[in-house]
Design an enzyme around this catalytic site. Structure first.
Site, PDB file in Angstrom:
ATOM      1  N   LEU A 249     -71.416 -14.705   4.921  1.00 37.85           N
ATOM      2  CA  LEU A 249     -71.636 -15.940   5.694  1.00 37.85           C
ATOM      3  C   LEU A 249     -70.349 -16.475   6.321  1.00 37.85           C
ATOM      4  CD1 LEU A 249     -74.102 -17.845   3.331  1.00 37.85           C
ATOM      5  CD2 LEU A 249     -74.628 -16.237   5.185  1.00 37.85           C
TER       6      LEU A 249
ATOM      7  N   HIS B 246     -73.348 -19.072  10.506  1.00 41.51           N
ATOM      8  CA  HIS B 246     -74.498 -19.175   9.594  1.00 41.51           C
ATOM      9  C   HIS B 246     -74.623 -20.598   9.043  1.00 41.51           C
ATOM     10  CE1 HIS B 246     -73.493 -14.756   8.897  1.00 41.51           C
ATOM     11  NE2 HIS B 246     -74.740 -14.698   9.307  1.00 41.51           N
TER      12      HIS B 246
ATOM     13  N   GLU C 266     -69.018 -19.641   9.548  1.00 44.76           N
ATOM     14  CA  GLU C 266     -69.382 -20.973  10.063  1.00 44.76           C
ATOM     15  C   GLU C 266     -70.626 -20.950  10.946  1.00 44.76           C
ATOM     16  OE1 GLU C 266     -68.308 -23.991   9.303  1.00 44.76           O
ATOM     17  OE2 GLU C 266     -66.919 -23.160   7.829  1.00 44.76           O
TER      18      GLU C 266
ATOM     19  N   SER D  99     -69.030 -13.462  13.642  1.00 48.24           N
ATOM     20  CA  SER D  99     -69.949 -12.415  13.219  1.00 48.24           C
ATOM     21  C   SER D  99     -69.468 -11.849  11.890  1.00 48.24           C
ATOM     22  CB  SER D  99     -69.965 -11.296  14.274  1.00 48.24           C
ATOM     23  OG  SER D  99     -70.550 -10.127  13.742  1.00 48.24           O
ATOM     24  N   SER D 100     -70.411 -11.478  11.043  1.00 42.85           N
ATOM     25  CA  SER D 100     -70.041 -10.854   9.765  1.00 42.85           C
ATOM     26  C   SER D 100     -69.257  -9.573  10.026  1.00 42.85           C
ATOM     27  CB  SER D 100     -71.295 -10.521   8.964  1.00 42.85           C
ATOM     28  OG  SER D 100     -72.092 -11.669   8.845  1.00 42.85           O
ATOM     29  N   ARG D 101     -69.536  -8.935  11.153  1.00 46.48           N
ATOM     30  CA  ARG D 101     -68.869  -7.662  11.474  1.00 46.48           C
ATOM     31  C   ARG D 101     -67.387  -7.856  11.806  1.00 46.48           C
ATOM     32  NH1 ARG D 101     -74.123  -5.898  13.294  1.00 46.48           N
ATOM     33  NH2 ARG D 101     -74.508  -3.873  12.351  1.00 46.48           N
TER      34      ARG D 101
HETATM   35  P1  AMP Z   1     -77.101 -12.143  10.439  1.00 51.52           P
HETATM   36  O1  AMP Z   1     -76.610 -12.473   9.069  1.00 51.52           O
HETATM   37  O2  AMP Z   1     -76.100 -11.490  11.309  1.00 51.52           O
HETATM   38  O3  AMP Z   1     -78.436 -11.430  10.417  1.00 51.52           O
HETATM   39  O4  AMP Z   1     -77.388 -13.539  11.136  1.00 51.52           O
HETATM   40  C1  AMP Z   1     -78.254 -14.485  10.566  1.00 51.52           C
HETATM   41  C2  AMP Z   1     -78.534 -15.563  11.562  1.00 51.52           C
HETATM   42  O5  AMP Z   1     -77.320 -16.201  11.938  1.00 51.52           O
HETATM   43  C3  AMP Z   1     -79.141 -15.010  12.874  1.00 51.52           C
HETATM   44  O6  AMP Z   1     -80.122 -15.910  13.339  1.00 51.52           O
HETATM   45  C4  AMP Z   1     -77.952 -14.952  13.790  1.00 51.52           C
HETATM   46  O7  AMP Z   1     -78.299 -15.028  15.156  1.00 51.52           O
HETATM   47  C5  AMP Z   1     -77.174 -16.184  13.346  1.00 51.52           C
HETATM   48  N1  AMP Z   1     -75.779 -16.078  13.722  1.00 51.52           N
HETATM   49  C6  AMP Z   1     -74.939 -15.049  13.508  1.00 51.52           C
HETATM   50  N2  AMP Z   1     -73.729 -15.291  14.058  1.00 51.52           N
HETATM   51  C7  AMP Z   1     -73.820 -16.531  14.632  1.00 51.52           C
HETATM   52  C8  AMP Z   1     -72.895 -17.348  15.364  1.00 51.52           C
HETATM   53  N3  AMP Z   1     -71.669 -16.960  15.629  1.00 51.52           N
HETATM   54  N4  AMP Z   1     -73.335 -18.554  15.796  1.00 51.52           N
HETATM   55  C9  AMP Z   1     -74.604 -18.960  15.549  1.00 51.52           C
HETATM   56  N5  AMP Z   1     -75.516 -18.227  14.868  1.00 51.52           N
HETATM   57  C10 AMP Z   1     -75.122 -17.029  14.417  1.00 51.52           C
END
Ligand code: AMP
Length: 275
Positions: free
Chosen positions: A33, A37, A35, A185-187
């Protein structure tokens, strides 16, 4: 903040909590996670009396097994980050709890997936559709919040919910960025510090194309010259139909690789530049 590992625990918890017609708001995540998320979780707290977060790295949406294996898993840290926000429930199941056997059913979107990430990650949105369907059936949220960072995913989920009559409202949340403009991004955790700086050029390029779309092919070359290894796409498409000649507002989309990490971003095209 109750941490549930099993579907049964989630159902028991929600049965007790949701009895009095309280609104369940839901943020599905794959953990690691940041900011971005946490902003979604804050939104969930604003709009629902029972905010629920799930943390599950969904194997079925990875078309590349190595990418799945390398995906960061930081559950203890994630729970520490969630604690101050105090969502009512965190659902963090093991693989076998969600997929005790291979699913006999598939959710295959018939639209919106022949382009962008759908074209370069075959089967990805089948996996997204399956996990979102399962999580919606487990949590039964009134509202679910998804980030615009994964814009195609958001479009596919809106269609899934509309076409299959899920009783849930989908709310879109704008992308949170680092000071450099890099979309969180988590990546990003897998990038070196030098690559993180380089990665912020993606946002710069999106902003420049927004100012002048004629730069598009030139900007692709520029990203490659900067050291991006591959560009899956850099395109302007419709926000609703994701078509190249859309009826709706347009957006600029990019996916590119740096240090073997696939990064995506997007920016609305038909409105003003962000400050
Ligand atoms: P993930 O863990 O990558 O599957 O993301 C979970 C949720 O968080 C998804 O709805 C993503 O679109 C959202 N999310 C990921 N990165 C961001 C970001 N930088 N800003 C806003 N929402 C995000």
């Amino acid at each position: 903040m109750f941490v549930a590992k099993t579907v049964k625990e989630v159902r028991n918890f929600l049965k007790n909590e949701a009895k009095f017609g309280k609104k369940v708001s839901f943020v599905p995540t794959m953990g690691a996670l940041h900011e971005g998320h946490l902003a979604l979780v804050k939104k969930a707290k604003e709009i629902g009396e029972i905010p629920v977060v799930s943390i599950f790295v969904n194997k079925t949406q990875f078309n590349d097994l190595k990418d799945f294996e390398k995906y960061p898993r930081t559950l203890d840290e994630d729970l520490s980050k969630l604690e101050p926000l105090n969502p009512s429930l965190v659902f963090a199941p093991e693989d076998l709890e969600i997929f005790p056997r291979q699913s006999s059913f598939k959710i295959t979107p018939q639209n919106l997936v022949n382009c962008l990430c759908g074209a370069t990650r075959p089967g990805h949105f089948d996996g997204v559709g399956l996990i979102v369907t399962k999580l919606f059936n487990i949590v039964k949220p009134d509202v679910a919040i998804f980030g615009e960072k994964d814009f195609q995913q958001l479009a596919v989920i809106k269609k899934l919910v509309g076409d299959l009559n899920f009783d849930v409202e989908i709310i879109a949340h704008p992308t949170l960025r680092e000071a450099s403009g890099l979309a969180m991004s988590s990546r990003n955790q897998r990038l070196s510090e030098a690559a993180k700086i380089k990665a912020s050029h993606l946002f710069r390029v999106l902003c420049e194309i927004k100012k002048n779309p004629h730069f598009l092919s030139q900007k692709k070359e520029e990203l490659l010259a900067l050291g991006f290894e591959k560009i899956d796409y850099l395109e302007i498409r419709g926000e609703e139909d994701l078509e190249l000649n859309p009826n709706s507002l347009r957006r600029i989309f990019v996916a590119a690789y740096l240090e073997g990490v696939r990064l995506i971003d997007n920016l609305p095209f038909d409105n003003q530049l962000p400050n």
